[in-house]
Scaffold this motif. Structure first.
Motif, PDB file in Angstrom:
ATOM      1  N   ASP A 143       0.713  -1.254   0.367  1.00 20.58           N
ATOM      2  CA  ASP A 143       0.268  -0.287  -0.474  1.00 20.58           C
ATOM      3  C   ASP A 143       0.903   1.327   0.238  1.00 20.58           C
ATOM      4  OD1 ASP A 143      -3.040   0.999   0.587  1.00 20.58           O
ATOM      5  OD2 ASP A 143      -3.124  -0.941   1.600  1.00 20.58           O
ATOM      6  N   THR A 144       0.586   1.924  -1.057  1.00 23.92           N
ATOM      7  CA  THR A 144       1.389   3.280  -0.970  1.00 23.92           C
ATOM      8  C   THR A 144       0.795   4.393  -1.146  1.00 23.92           C
ATOM      9  OG1 THR A 144       1.499   3.286  -3.267  1.00 23.92           O
ATOM     10  CG2 THR A 144       3.404   2.403  -2.051  1.00 23.92           C
ATOM     11  N   ALA A 145      -0.124   4.620  -1.232  1.00 27.38           N
ATOM     12  CA  ALA A 145      -1.031   5.851  -1.403  1.00 27.38           C
ATOM     13  C   ALA A 145      -2.245   5.636  -1.458  1.00 27.38           C
ATOM     14  CB  ALA A 145      -0.914   6.960  -2.196  1.00 27.38           C
ATOM     15  N   ARG A 146      -2.996   7.546  -0.886  1.00 22.70           N
ATOM     16  CA  ARG A 146      -4.786   7.354  -1.324  1.00 22.70           C
ATOM     17  C   ARG A 146      -4.715   8.684  -1.799  1.00 22.70           C
ATOM     18  NH1 ARG A 146      -7.385   3.636   2.226  1.00 22.70           N
ATOM     19  NH2 ARG A 146      -5.146   2.636   2.755  1.00 22.70           N
ATOM     20  N   ASP A 147      -6.395   7.993  -2.702  1.00 24.19           N
ATOM     21  CA  ASP A 147      -7.465   9.107  -3.353  1.00 24.19           C
ATOM     22  C   ASP A 147      -6.467  10.101  -4.132  1.00 24.19           C
ATOM     23  OD1 ASP A 147      -9.055   8.393  -1.399  1.00 24.19           O
ATOM     24  OD2 ASP A 147      -8.583   9.764   0.198  1.00 24.19           O
ATOM     25  N   ASN A 148      -6.451  11.474  -3.678  1.00 27.68           N
ATOM     26  CA  ASN A 148      -5.645  11.949  -5.370  1.00 27.68           C
ATOM     27  C   ASN A 148      -3.995  12.070  -5.338  1.00 27.68           C
ATOM     28  OD1 ASN A 148      -7.498  13.967  -6.825  1.00 27.68           O
ATOM     29  ND2 ASN A 148      -7.560  15.132  -4.580  1.00 27.68           N
ATOM     30  N   ASP A 149      -3.448  11.632  -4.421  1.00 26.61           N
ATOM     31  CA  ASP A 149      -1.900  11.036  -4.345  1.00 26.61           C
ATOM     32  C   ASP A 149      -1.920  10.258  -4.960  1.00 26.61           C
ATOM     33  OD1 ASP A 149      -1.355  13.578  -3.001  1.00 26.61           O
ATOM     34  OD2 ASP A 149      -1.358  12.085  -0.686  1.00 26.61           O
ATOM     35  N   ALA A 150      -2.948   8.663  -5.196  1.00 29.05           N
ATOM     36  CA  ALA A 150      -2.901   7.582  -5.489  1.00 29.05           C
ATOM     37  C   ALA A 150      -2.404   7.937  -7.101  1.00 29.05           C
ATOM     38  CB  ALA A 150      -3.997   6.489  -4.734  1.00 29.05           C
ATOM     39  N   LEU A 151      -3.827   8.846  -7.251  1.00 30.25           N
ATOM     40  CA  LEU A 151      -4.236   9.140  -8.687  1.00 30.25           C
ATOM     41  C   LEU A 151      -2.980   9.988  -9.701  1.00 30.25           C
ATOM     42  CD1 LEU A 151      -7.597  10.486  -8.766  1.00 30.25           C
ATOM     43  CD2 LEU A 151      -6.307   8.820 -10.217  1.00 30.25           C
ATOM     44  N   ALA A 152      -2.004  10.703  -8.548  1.00 31.54           N
ATOM     45  CA  ALA A 152      -0.642  11.141  -9.196  1.00 31.54           C
ATOM     46  C   ALA A 152       0.392  10.415  -8.729  1.00 31.54           C
ATOM     47  CB  ALA A 152      -0.382  12.337  -8.223  1.00 31.54           C
ATOM     48  N   GLU A 153      -0.099   9.225  -8.804  1.00 29.16           N
ATOM     49  CA  GLU A 153       1.602   7.602  -8.306  1.00 29.16           C
ATOM     50  C   GLU A 153       1.453   7.239  -9.237  1.00 29.16           C
ATOM     51  OE1 GLU A 153       3.255   5.346  -5.231  1.00 29.16           O
ATOM     52  OE2 GLU A 153       2.568   6.816  -4.053  1.00 29.16           O
ATOM     53  N   VAL A 154      -0.095   6.540 -10.195  1.00 33.16           N
ATOM     54  CA  VAL A 154      -0.150   5.963 -10.876  1.00 33.16           C
ATOM     55  C   VAL A 154       0.152   6.780 -12.507  1.00 33.16           C
ATOM     56  CG1 VAL A 154      -2.965   6.182 -11.144  1.00 33.16           C
ATOM     57  CG2 VAL A 154      -1.617   4.402 -11.648  1.00 33.16           C
ATOM     58  N   SER A 155      -0.906   7.806 -12.170  1.00 32.82           N
ATOM     59  CA  SER A 155      -0.107   9.008 -14.080  1.00 32.82           C
ATOM     60  C   SER A 155       1.100   8.740 -14.042  1.00 32.82           C
ATOM     61  CB  SER A 155      -1.004   9.937 -13.527  1.00 32.82           C
ATOM     62  OG  SER A 155      -1.118  10.539 -12.540  1.00 32.82           O
ATOM     63  N   VAL A 156       2.148   9.067 -12.798  1.00 31.98           N
ATOM     64  CA  VAL A 156       3.652   9.140 -13.087  1.00 31.98           C
ATOM     65  C   VAL A 156       4.350   7.321 -13.801  1.00 31.98           C
ATOM     66  CG1 VAL A 156       6.073   9.046 -11.962  1.00 31.98           C
ATOM     67  CG2 VAL A 156       3.555  10.568 -11.212  1.00 31.98           C
TER      68      VAL A 156
END
Ligand code: ZN
Ligand code: ZN
Ligand code: FE
Length: 791
Positions: free
Chosen positions: A222-235
């Protein structure tokens, strides 16, 4: 404040709107039928009535939506006009009947509760793509749902995929664990609000949340949630990674569609052959940069059903070639959930969005299962806690002859019933065919075709069929009295049907595959007359034990005769023939040239000798083997394969129908002289013989005529011979209706040219639109045939 408690329109005179003798006042009942349930229609009517200052009420039952509207005459007129013109995008009004009534006493306009005694078959709405209003809120920094990935309202959002049981009410959906916050509840109970009774209503305060997991090589972390999760997946995606993304009806694997190496890597990890990957584009502009889009195609793409639409790829497109190798078409869709909108916005480019599965397995839709099966295939996983209760793959549409035709009927379409003209006397369940399977429930004049279940070759697929069937039977409270399956004794669906029928003591009718195709086409078109059925596909078990597929049937849903068919040849290599088109080319060359065949000088024969050795040919053609071992077939799909192998496909292997599809794509645009095909009488039936065609085609190959011209001559030859045989049958049997069904009619040229030719000769031509022409529509035909045969 308006209220919603039940009140009969003619009770309790209200002071503000007392009945009056005023001649300018009018009271009408408006009865609306069509797709008007579960699409936000009643709140829409309510808002419209308030805007026009009308009194009255709106309610719905199985017959549709009923509106009572009373007010000044011109306002009532404007209201009725607006009902039609401003209906929510997901609504489809089939009829709108206005009946004047005597003036009544109404309070303020009300939404009355739905009548629940209605038919369960019409009560589960399909999933709907994000609507424009919700999208605007998501993009508005001042809105409380700014960038919220689970935004929805009565006009959009999940439905079928989150419903566990009826009635459709939040506690019986996978939104049950989320308690509404005060702000959401206020919207939910307010009839003037767009979210009035929107069961999946949610916001960042009270709704589902996102999380990102990363594959470490051993476990998911597990590494991130919500907007951070979106930011990480797009990177991750932008830097060449593969992401598992939880969608509406299942999980996707996503990656950069312009990066050839990552697309190849995805193919390798997924163990996927050359089947095309679907694409999701961030915007209309990005889509038009890569594809030619007609008005009808755009309408389908942007509709609330938001299917994958097959589009012609532009030469200038920079989409990676490995997305759809050799294919002139790209399967494109637009972001249809708020989560997809946010993801695509962040990535800023088109993504491959393909079902998360291994080769032919069913799509993943449960978080734990998806993480387990996609471990090591995806680098990162974007998941959430709004569970998917029932899977639904993306639907696939192709526009042919200006009409959208559903190839794969799934998300956005199911479980909307198909209306049939001839009612089912008994509740009927059809188990479907082996490939591209669906099942079908029939009751009265409604047929529920299941979502796409895939090929029933593996245990996982069969389990998915069982699971979906159990869900449907319970959800729709079905009481099955009659069942149907394919004639083929070894289909997994046949065995499922036998076991189920034995257990439930329900009679089982076995339906010939192409008869089911014909019946499906008649049923979709509400036709009950005797028709000529051109049933053209790859494979179906015939009544004589051979493999059929180039069939000209005469009949209706009750019975048929095989009036004509493609010439029968050995299917060299048996089941390998469908994967290796060169085998059928050899079969046809042998039929056309006999023992001279091995001596022909043809590029394909050289290739076979070079790639597979001289023995391969000799073994296939050794007289003993030839006659005894290989099944015999009249398959039209295999004829297309043979011509493709001869002209350009060589000894490559294919996925079912790929070579035929590429052959269509290669066809020259200019008309050419059709190849000659013969029609010869053989006992009671006519045989369509392509022997003269193969002789002409071989001559063309020797003269190095381009593949594009050969393909055109072939297609025109097929259209010509089919139209001629219809003419013969009209003369001999007096039939004027032709039904076109079977997977070969995914070929847009074959479909549109045959329609044009037959119509110019005065035939009534029936084609598929909402029901797939391919095997996805067969279950409907099975149900209809079983029902008719047992009446
Ligand atoms: Zn909405
Ligand atoms: Zn909330
Ligand atoms: Fe078929």
């Amino acid at each position: 404040m308006p209220t919603t408690e039940q009140r009969k329109p003619d009770s309790e005179p209200a002071p503000g709107h007392a009945a009056s003798q005023d001649a300018s006042l009018q009271h009408v009942q408006v009865h609306v039928t069509g797709t008007v349930q579960g699409v936000g229609f009643r709140p829409f009517v309510f808002r419209l009535a308030c805007q026009h200052g009308l009194a009255g009420a709106v309610h719905n039952n199985t017959q549709g939506v009923f509106v009572h509207a009373q007010g000044a005459e011109e306002r009532v007129r404007a209201f009725v006009r607006a009902l039609r013109e401003q209906a929510p995008p997901a609504a489809r009004i089939d009829a709108l009947r206005v009946t004047p009534l005597p003036l009544a006493s109404f309070g303020e306009f009300r939404i009355l509760p739905s009548e629940v005694q209605g038919d369960t078959f019409t009560q589960v709405p399909a999933d709907l793509a994000l609507c424009a209003d919700c999208r605007r809120e998501m993009e508005d920094a001042r809105d409380r749902r700014f960038r919220y990935p689970f935004t929805n309202c009565t006009a959009c959002g999940p439905r079928f995929t989150i419903i566990r049981a009826l009635p459709y009410d939040r506690p019986l959906t996978t939104m049950q664990p989320f308690a509404m916050c005060d702000a959401c509840r206020a919207e939910y109970v307010n009839p003037a609000d767009r979210r009035f009774h929107a069961q999946p209503v949610a916001c960042p305060q009270c709704g589902p949340t996102l999380r990102l997991l990363r594959w470490t090589g051993e476990a998911w972390r597990d590494t991130a949630r919500d907007n951070d999760a979106l930011a990480e997946v797009s990177v991750a995606i932008q830097s060449g990674g593969i992401a598992l993304v939880q969608g509406l009806g299942g999980f996707h694997l996503a990656c950069d569609a312009y990066d050839d190496s990552v697309v190849r890597e995805l193919r390798r990890r997924k163990r996927r052959d050359e089947r095309p990957f679907a694409l999701m584009f961030p915007s209309e502009a990005a889509l038009r940069e890569s594809c030619d889009v007609s008005a009808e195609e755009w309408e389908a793409l942007a509709s609330p059903r938001a299917p994958i639409v097959l589009l012609r790829r532009r030469a200038s497109s920079t989409i990676a070639a490995s997305v759809a190798p050799g294919n002139p078409l790209l399967g494109a869709m637009l972001p249809y959930t708020p989560l997809h909108v946010l993801l695509l916005d962040r990535c800023g480019r088109a993504l491959v969005m393909t079902s998360a599965n291994l080769s032919d397995e069913p799509i993943c839709y449960e978080v734990e299962d998806a993480l387990a099966r996609m471990a090591g295939i995806a680098d990162v996983a974007l998941v959430h806690d709004r569970a998917i209760h029932m899977f639904a793959d993306d639907s696939v549409v192709r526009v042919a002859g200006g009409v959208p035709r559903v190839w794969r009927r799934s998300r956005g379409y199911v479980p909307q019933p198909i209306h049939v003209a001839r009612p089912f006397r008994r509740q009927t369940l059809a188990f479907g065919p082996q490939l591209k399977s669906t099942f079908c429930l029939g009751k009265r004049n409604l047929a529920l075709l299941s979502q796409h279940l895939g090929d029933m070759d593996g245990e996982l697929a069969v389990e998915a069929h069982r699971r979906a069937l159990r869900h449907y039977l319970r959800l729709f409270d079905a009481r099955i009295e009659l069942a149907a399956c394919d004639l083929h004794p070894d289909y997994a669906t046949t065995r499922l049907a036998e076991t189920w029928c034995e257990k439930h003591e329900v009679p089982l009718v076995r339906v010939q595959h192409h008869h089911a195709h014909l019946a499906a086409c008649l049923a979709e078109n509400g036709a009950s007359e005797q028709a000529i059925g051109l049933c053209l596909d790859g494979t179906g078990f015939g009544t004589d034990g051979t493999i059929w597929g180039g069939e000209v049937l005469i009949g209706d849903a009750r019975a048929f005769t095989r009036a004509a068919h493609l010439q029968v040849v050995p299917m060299l290599g048996g089941k390998h023939a469908a994967r290796e088109p060169w085998r059928m080319a050899v079969a046809w060359l042998h039929a056309a040239f006999g023992d001279e065949m091995p001596a022909l000088s043809l590029p394909l024969l050289d290739r076979i000798r070079k790639d597979l050795g001289e023995d391969a040919l000799q073994t296939l053609l050794s007289p003993g083997l030839h006659a005894r071992v290989f099944p015999r077939t009249s398959s039209m799909g295999r004829l297309f394969d043979a011509v493709a192998a001869l002209t350009f496909f060589g000894t490559r292997s294919q996925h079912e129908g790929q070579a035929a599809m590429l052959l269509e794509g290669k066809m020259s645009a200019a008309p050419e002289e059709p190849y000659p095909l013969e029609i010869v009488q053989h006992g009671e039936a006519w045989i369509l013989s392509p022997i003269p065609m193969f002789r002409a085609l071989v001559a063309d190959l020797r003269r190095r005529v381009p593949a594009a011209s050969i393909s055109r001559r072939f297609h025109e030859g097929i259209v010509g011979v089919l139209a001629r045989v219809c003419g013969i049958l009209r003369d001999s049997a007096g039939l004027h209706t032709v039904a076109l069904s079977g997977g070969c009619f995914q070929n847009a040229f074959l479909l549109t040219e045959l329609v044009r030719d037959l119509e110019s000769k005065g035939f009534r031509v029936l084609t598929h639109r909402d029901v797939p022409a391919g095997d996805g529509g067969v279950a409907l035909g099975q149900a209809v045939v079983a029902s008719m045969q047992t009446e």
